[in-house]
Design a protein around this motif. Sequence first.
Motif, PDB file in Angstrom:
ATOM      1  N   GLU A  51       0.830  -1.301   0.044  1.00  0.00           N
ATOM      2  CA  GLU A  51      -0.110  -0.093  -0.041  1.00  0.00           C
ATOM      3  C   GLU A  51       0.879   1.241   0.126  1.00  0.00           C
ATOM      4  O   GLU A  51       0.623   2.177  -0.700  1.00  0.00           O
ATOM      5  N   ALA A  53       3.718   1.681  -1.560  1.00  0.00           N
ATOM      6  CA  ALA A  53       4.219   2.059  -2.913  1.00  0.00           C
ATOM      7  C   ALA A  53       3.140   2.743  -3.576  1.00  0.00           C
ATOM      8  O   ALA A  53       3.692   3.233  -4.619  1.00  0.00           O
ATOM      9  N   ARG A  54       1.953   2.616  -3.400  1.00  0.00           N
ATOM     10  CA  ARG A  54       0.994   3.126  -4.098  1.00  0.00           C
ATOM     11  C   ARG A  54       0.557   4.345  -3.505  1.00  0.00           C
ATOM     12  O   ARG A  54       0.174   5.432  -4.376  1.00  0.00           O
ATOM     13  N   LEU A  55       0.379   4.728  -2.246  1.00  0.00           N
ATOM     14  CA  LEU A  55      -0.343   5.730  -1.624  1.00  0.00           C
ATOM     15  C   LEU A  55       0.598   6.595  -0.683  1.00  0.00           C
ATOM     16  O   LEU A  55       1.199   6.090   0.383  1.00  0.00           O
TER      17      LEU A  55
END
Length: 139
Positions: A51, A53-55
């Motif tokens: 998570e 890595a994305r947010l």
Amino acid sequence: MGDSASLLAVMGKAVLSQPSAMHALQAAARRLFDFLTERDNLAFGLLIRIEAARLPSIRQRCADWISIMEEPLVVLIARCQADGVITRSSSAEVLSETLSDLIDGVAERLRNESILREDADLPALFRRRWEALLAYATA
């Protein structure tokens, strides 16, 4: 990571019962090691990294958790430096990061299964990292 308040409470209790700053530092480091190598926290670490890595908001939260977990180590390392037990001239923050990285390295190996938790001698893994920190911090 899952419950930083309970980690800090347990670390605090471990610290209060120790006869010296160095003993308290070792107890706090061991509690952090135990926390990070618990099976549920290993799984949580995998999920949160995905998570993060994305947010950006999750990345920031992870950075906040790390700061919260390292703060007792910073305070205790500073006390050890003031007592003359830790002689390395690096800041307490840098030494705390070093200790944290040594500890988290075991959790990372457990997460990627280069060490199997069932086969791991966790006390020995902690002891080797603690001894490495002492060799560096007292040189």
